[in-house]
Scaffold this active site. Structure first.
Site, mmCIF file in Angstrom:
data_model
loop_
_atom_site.group_PDB
_atom_site.id
_atom_site.type_symbol
_atom_site.label_atom_id
_atom_site.label_comp_id
_atom_site.label_asym_id
_atom_site.label_seq_id
_atom_site.Cartn_x
_atom_site.Cartn_y
_atom_site.Cartn_z
ATOM 1 N N HIS A 141 12.916 82.139 120.590
ATOM 2 C CA HIS A 141 11.911 82.046 120.089
ATOM 3 C C HIS A 141 11.913 82.870 118.837
ATOM 4 O O HIS A 141 12.259 83.995 118.973
ATOM 5 C CB HIS A 141 10.585 82.214 120.760
ATOM 6 C CG HIS A 141 9.561 81.468 120.396
ATOM 7 N ND1 HIS A 141 9.004 82.689 119.386
ATOM 8 C CD2 HIS A 141 8.816 80.725 120.378
ATOM 9 C CE1 HIS A 141 7.644 81.597 118.766
ATOM 10 N NE2 HIS A 141 7.827 80.511 120.088
ATOM 11 N N ASP A 218 11.520 88.742 126.430
ATOM 12 C CA ASP A 218 9.396 87.503 126.682
ATOM 13 C C ASP A 218 9.553 86.979 126.880
ATOM 14 O O ASP A 218 9.594 85.859 128.324
ATOM 15 C CB ASP A 218 10.368 87.125 124.885
ATOM 16 C CG ASP A 218 9.431 85.629 124.917
ATOM 17 O OD1 ASP A 218 8.173 85.810 125.526
ATOM 18 O OD2 ASP A 218 10.083 85.676 123.749
ATOM 19 N N GLN A 221 6.725 81.946 128.928
ATOM 20 C CA GLN A 221 7.078 80.140 128.735
ATOM 21 C C GLN A 221 7.261 81.403 131.018
ATOM 22 O O GLN A 221 7.253 80.325 131.439
ATOM 23 C CB GLN A 221 8.305 80.294 128.384
ATOM 24 C CG GLN A 221 8.190 79.385 126.782
ATOM 25 C CD GLN A 221 7.735 78.943 126.555
ATOM 26 O OE1 GLN A 221 6.987 77.830 127.737
ATOM 27 N NE2 GLN A 221 6.630 78.682 125.807
ATOM 28 N N LYS A 244 -1.197 80.423 126.927
ATOM 29 C CA LYS A 244 0.029 79.657 127.135
ATOM 30 C C LYS A 244 -0.488 79.526 129.374
ATOM 31 O O LYS A 244 0.203 79.377 129.840
ATOM 32 C CB LYS A 244 1.206 79.880 127.981
ATOM 33 C CG LYS A 244 1.381 79.627 125.915
ATOM 34 C CD LYS A 244 2.931 79.827 125.617
ATOM 35 C CE LYS A 244 3.232 80.478 124.428
ATOM 36 N NZ LYS A 244 3.589 79.299 123.509
ATOM 37 N N CYS A 382 10.077 76.254 117.186
ATOM 38 C CA CYS A 382 10.345 78.108 117.392
ATOM 39 C C CYS A 382 11.351 78.248 117.961
ATOM 40 O O CYS A 382 11.901 80.039 117.696
ATOM 41 C CB CYS A 382 9.633 78.473 117.048
ATOM 42 S SG CYS A 382 7.459 78.393 115.928
#
Ligand code: PLP
Length: 424
Positions: A141, A218, A221, A244, A382
């Site tokens: 991302h 990261d 997700q 999220k 993104c």
């Protein structure tokens, strides 16, 4: 949360018992799922961008704002002590959620983006210099590209990129070949937001550590979909966002190993991150407060704690199993449609189905689906380098949460057919 046991047919035909979530009960917890959009029941398939909030989290926000709100860490009065206690209790919930060793390893940020920027400033600027190399992957991302690019420009460092194959899987041999004596950092997503690929981060972290290279994951997700254990992964940093994860916007988390956080420079200066200030000199506070300058998002942190309680009430492993069933079903149904290409076909994926309909711009797909109350995301997500790799300007992306159903996927498939009838 009620969980019911059902017997289901396995993929290979044998019957097996699995725990299944009572989806109707779960859906009833989410008031927004009762909305009508364009006169049709909302089908919310944009969870990778932001997931929805269950009533217990909404109630927690109302309770905080109506009975508990005050600024924290700064007063002896009842409300301030209560808000401080609840804020710090939320930190401990995050600690347990990530299975971190200590609560001081949990820093509240505004989101994943701020968490990554914090590491870039606090670690990168102090320990990465001219000619040093930072490894990223081709499926990041922008939040995990741009901060490192800014650092590279400032310091004269170099970005090296792990390539991927046509399925959207990172090429591990090429990853290993990138390491050399100049490699100083690895920043990698756990799950790709554009493709759904789940990266083999544990093995990749071990390889980086073998070369003495620290790793930031990261997890924006991954946190909503996978059961996490930062000590088992052995990552040095892990970042995710509350919104999220059925929590509010404006709150995120950076986990960092204590010994690294101790060595890092503060990200921002201001109140709360200090022990003492004179005009000559400031002594910084201990971690995590050294990285939490100013009044933090108190309500949002407490609500994130409530969201974690809610998810734990269902169980992340059950969520993971159910969402896999949803993704497998969606993949099977969408790949059976002529003229539709799924982008991102990795063997291990989570909750994301990106696709293109031949001859139709993704924005038109999103607009037509919206007419039937179906919310998907269209665009570059993104992740423009991913679009460049797959030679598409954009994709249509359906992304799932544990409150979605197979009936909603059927509506998505009907919607895609409608788009094809209109445009082709
Ligand atoms: N990283 C990934 C993989 C994401 O999917 C996102 C958001 O979509 C981010 C980072 C940025 O998250 P936020 O905007 O909450 O900071």
């Amino acid at each position: 949360m009620k969980i019911e046991r059902m017997a289901v047919e396995g993929m290979n035909g044998e019957r097996k018992d699995i725990d299944r979530m009572n989806i109707e009960r779960i859906r009833a917890d989410f008031p927004i799922l009762n909305l009508q959009v364009s006169g049709k029941p909302l089908v919310y398939l944009d969870n990778a961008a932001s997931s929805q909030m269950p009533q217990p989290v909404i109630d927690r926000i109302v309770r905080y704002q109506s009975q508990e709100h005050a600024n924290i860490h700064r007063a002896v009065h009842h409300l301030s002590e209560l808000a401080t206690k609840e804020f710090e209790a939320a930190r401990i919930k995050v600690q347990h959620f990530l299975k971190a060793k200590e609560s001081r390893e949990i820093i509240f940020t505004r989101g994943t983006t701020e968490a990554i920027n914090l590491v870039m400033h606090g670690y990168g600027r102090a320990f990465i210099g001219k000619g040093d190399e930072i490894i990223l992957s081709a499926l990041e991302h922008h939040s995990n590209i741009v901060p490192w690019q800014m650092l590279a420009q400032e310091k004269g460092a170099v970005l090296r990129v792990i390539p991927m194959n046509d399925a959207g899987e990172l090429l591990i041999d090429e990853f290993e070949a990138l390491f050399n004596s100049k490699t100083k950092f690895l920043a990698l997503s756990h799950v790709s937001n554009a493709l759904g690929t789940v990266n083999p981060v544990k093995e990749m972290i071990a390889y980086a550590h073998h070369h003495g290279v620290p790793v930031l994951i990261d997890g924006a997700q991954a946190a909503p979909h996978l059961s996490l254990d930062v000590r088992d992964l052995d990552c040095d940093f892990y970042a995710f966002s509350g919104h999220k994860l059925c929590g509010p916007t404006g709150i995120g988390v950076l986990y960092g190993k204590a010994q690294l956080l101790e060595k890092m420079q503060p990200y921002q200066g201001g109140g709360d991150m200090i022990l003492s200030v004179t005009f000559e000199r400031t002594t910084y506070n201990v971690i995590p407060y050294k990285f939490e300058a100013g009044t933090p998002p108190i309500m949002a942190a407490i609500a994130l704690g409530a969201a974690i309680d809610y998810l734990n009430g269902i169980g992340l492993s059950k969520i993971e199993a159910y969402e896999k069933e949803l993704l497998d079903y969606a993949t099977e149904r969408v790949s059976a449609l002529a003229g539709v290409r799924i982008i991102g076909t990795a063997r291990k994926k989570a909750a994301v189905l990106s696709f293109e309909i031949k001859g139709v711009h993704p924005h038109d797909v999103g607009t037509i689906l919206n007419e039937d109350g179906i919310a998907i995301r269209t665009g570059h997500h993104c992740a423009q380098p991913v679009m460049q790799r797959f030679k598409v300007p954009a994709t249509a992306r359906a992304s799932f949460a544990f409150y979605n159903t197979k009936e909603e996927i059927d509506k998505l498939v009907d919607g895609i057919r409608k788009v094809q009838r209109m445009f082709i």
